[in-house]
Scaffold this motif. Sequence first.
Motif, PDB file in Angstrom:
ATOM      1  N   GLU A   1       0.849  -1.200   0.000  1.00 40.67           N
ATOM      2  CA  GLU A   1       0.000   0.000   0.000  1.00 40.67           C
ATOM      3  C   GLU A   1       0.878   1.240   0.000  1.00 40.67           C
ATOM      4  O   GLU A   1       1.968   1.234   0.593  1.00 40.67           O
ATOM      5  N   LEU A   2       0.360   2.292  -0.604  1.00 43.41           N
ATOM      6  CA  LEU A   2       1.062   3.579  -0.577  1.00 43.41           C
ATOM      7  C   LEU A   2       0.036   4.695  -0.517  1.00 43.41           C
ATOM      8  O   LEU A   2      -0.888   4.740  -1.339  1.00 43.41           O
ATOM      9  N   GLU A   3       0.186   5.590   0.453  1.00 42.56           N
ATOM     10  CA  GLU A   3      -0.641   6.801   0.491  1.00 42.56           C
ATOM     11  C   GLU A   3       0.289   7.999   0.438  1.00 42.56           C
ATOM     12  O   GLU A   3       1.216   8.097   1.251  1.00 42.56           O
TER      13      GLU A   3
ATOM     14  N   TRP B   1      -0.434   3.718  11.397  1.00 42.47           N
ATOM     15  CA  TRP B   1      -1.118   4.492  10.355  1.00 42.47           C
ATOM     16  C   TRP B   1      -2.582   4.565  10.787  1.00 42.47           C
ATOM     17  O   TRP B   1      -3.247   3.537  10.908  1.00 42.47           O
TER      18      TRP B   1
ATOM     19  N   ILE C   1      -0.027   9.582  10.644  1.00 45.07           N
ATOM     20  CA  ILE C   1       1.030   8.624  10.906  1.00 45.07           C
ATOM     21  C   ILE C   1       1.678   8.981  12.235  1.00 45.07           C
ATOM     22  O   ILE C   1       1.996  10.143  12.490  1.00 45.07           O
TER      23      ILE C   1
ATOM     24  N   ASN D   1       0.947  12.232   0.307  1.00 44.00           N
ATOM     25  CA  ASN D   1       0.463  13.585   0.519  1.00 44.00           C
ATOM     26  C   ASN D   1       1.481  14.523  -0.117  1.00 44.00           C
ATOM     27  O   ASN D   1       2.314  14.080  -0.899  1.00 44.00           O
TER      28      ASN D   1
ATOM     29  N   VAL E   1       3.320   0.590   3.102  1.00 46.41           N
ATOM     30  CA  VAL E   1       3.329  -0.704   3.776  1.00 46.41           C
ATOM     31  C   VAL E   1       3.813  -1.720   2.765  1.00 46.41           C
ATOM     32  O   VAL E   1       3.389  -1.696   1.601  1.00 46.41           O
TER      33      VAL E   1
ATOM     34  N   ILE F   1       5.045   2.033  14.709  1.00 43.68           N
ATOM     35  CA  ILE F   1       4.436   3.018  13.807  1.00 43.68           C
ATOM     36  C   ILE F   1       2.987   2.610  13.607  1.00 43.68           C
ATOM     37  O   ILE F   1       2.700   1.434  13.346  1.00 43.68           O
TER      38      ILE F   1
ATOM     39  N   ILE G   1       2.394  -1.625  13.392  1.00 45.74           N
ATOM     40  CA  ILE G   1       3.599  -2.460  13.386  1.00 45.74           C
ATOM     41  C   ILE G   1       4.500  -2.043  14.538  1.00 45.74           C
ATOM     42  O   ILE G   1       4.528  -0.871  14.918  1.00 45.74           O
TER      43      ILE G   1
ATOM     44  N   TRP H   1       7.856   5.635   6.375  1.00 43.39           N
ATOM     45  CA  TRP H   1       7.345   7.002   6.270  1.00 43.39           C
ATOM     46  C   TRP H   1       8.348   7.755   5.408  1.00 43.39           C
ATOM     47  O   TRP H   1       9.525   7.871   5.772  1.00 43.39           O
TER      48      TRP H   1
ATOM     49  N   ARG I   1      -3.196   0.488  10.314  1.00 42.60           N
ATOM     50  CA  ARG I   1      -2.043  -0.409  10.191  1.00 42.60           C
ATOM     51  C   ARG I   1      -1.188  -0.198  11.430  1.00 42.60           C
ATOM     52  O   ARG I   1      -0.990   0.953  11.860  1.00 42.60           O
TER      53      ARG I   1
ATOM     54  N   LEU J   1       0.593  -5.980  12.212  1.00 45.35           N
ATOM     55  CA  LEU J   1       1.828  -6.550  11.667  1.00 45.35           C
ATOM     56  C   LEU J   1       2.765  -6.919  12.817  1.00 45.35           C
ATOM     57  O   LEU J   1       3.761  -6.237  13.077  1.00 45.35           O
TER      58      LEU J   1
ATOM     59  N   GLU K   1       2.076  13.032  12.346  1.00 46.30           N
ATOM     60  CA  GLU K   1       1.751  13.884  11.194  1.00 46.30           C
ATOM     61  C   GLU K   1       0.326  13.569  10.782  1.00 46.30           C
ATOM     62  O   GLU K   1      -0.011  12.411  10.554  1.00 46.30           O
TER      63      GLU K   1
ATOM     64  N   ILE L   1       3.244   7.336   3.066  1.00 50.91           N
ATOM     65  CA  ILE L   1       3.351   6.177   3.941  1.00 50.91           C
ATOM     66  C   ILE L   1       3.194   4.922   3.096  1.00 50.91           C
ATOM     67  O   ILE L   1       2.303   4.822   2.271  1.00 50.91           O
TER      68      ILE L   1
ATOM     69  N   ILE M   1       6.890  -0.841   7.430  1.00 52.28           N
ATOM     70  CA  ILE M   1       6.241   0.445   7.128  1.00 52.28           C
ATOM     71  C   ILE M   1       7.346   1.483   6.992  1.00 52.28           C
ATOM     72  O   ILE M   1       8.242   1.559   7.834  1.00 52.28           O
TER      73      ILE M   1
ATOM     74  N   ASN N   1      -3.057  14.280   8.265  1.00 54.04           N
ATOM     75  CA  ASN N   1      -3.634  14.807   7.037  1.00 54.04           C
ATOM     76  C   ASN N   1      -5.146  14.762   7.202  1.00 54.04           C
ATOM     77  O   ASN N   1      -5.634  14.616   8.317  1.00 54.04           O
TER      78      ASN N   1
ATOM     79  N   LYS O   1      -6.589   6.095  10.527  1.00 55.99           N
ATOM     80  CA  LYS O   1      -7.609   6.591   9.591  1.00 55.99           C
ATOM     81  C   LYS O   1      -8.772   7.144  10.403  1.00 55.99           C
ATOM     82  O   LYS O   1      -9.129   6.599  11.456  1.00 55.99           O
TER      83      LYS O   1
END
Lengths: 145, 145
Positions: free
Chosen positions: A92-94, B124, B101, A96, A103, B122, B138, A124, B136, B58, B94, A101, A122, B96, B126
């Motif tokens: 996965e990639l998000e 992630w 994250i 900004n 995974v 870390i 880990i 960052w 996520r 994870l 951080e 970020i 993961i 958004n 939502k």
Amino acid sequence: MRSALTLLCASILVLPSFAHGQDAQSGIAEVNGKWMASFNSGDGAGIAMLYTADAVLLPPGSEPVKGSEAIGAFWQGSFTESGASIELKQVELETNQNSAIEVGSYVITGADGGHADHGKYIVWWKKVDGSWKLYRDIWNSSMTP
Amino acid sequence: MRSALTLLCASILVLPSFAHGQDAQSGIAEVNGKWMASFNSGDGAGIAMLYTADAVLLPPGSEPVKGSEAIGAFWQGSFTESGASIELKQVELETNQNSAIEVGSYVITGADGGHADHGKYIVWWKKVDGSWKLYRDIWNSSMTP
């Protein structure tokens, strides 16, 4: 009035942001390619260049490793089994503006071609002076110790 | 014309986005408080509720654990040492729009009050239906195996 302006803002900002997402995807894929090539050739200094100067590595069984120079030394010290190779796979990639970020999973193959390790990570990412670099990097093995 | 509009957009968008950052900070701190309380009372179902339905855990020494129900069962199964307690400490965050994250550290104290483990993580995050949830997650131990 405010919502009309917000719509206008959206139309101005969405297109560049979409293009930026594609740029981030390919930029990060390229750095991951360099990361694997450096790992597989035992080039700690080459890996170090892919991290931000203030990057922090979060390795299993170790306190955090701070700064790209120390990170290069960490990886150099880990190349104990010559001929081992790693493959990273993005899951996965998000992205900004200047941050992303990711995974992913990894597989390490030993010099004898046998399965040495596999796990997940993961990262960052930060975009610094136009280049995507690893900023925080954590992983662990999926194999039972 | 375009840059004037961009400035206008910025003035409209920056204030809500700053307020959103504060909201995210306190929202995530609150969930981390609940996470620790659930862990420390051995409440796997309570932890499960703090993850998105499609969350992926994870963990070290395990394949990824998918979905909040399986994640609750994972944590429930890990409460082998009754009386152990965990403390999470946020190092960086951080945020958004609907994503964040977080980098942090943890310390686990055994039932006897002794140091059992410490490491880093870390997460992630939502924002789902107005609530911050772990998406996520880990971590790994900093102690030598």
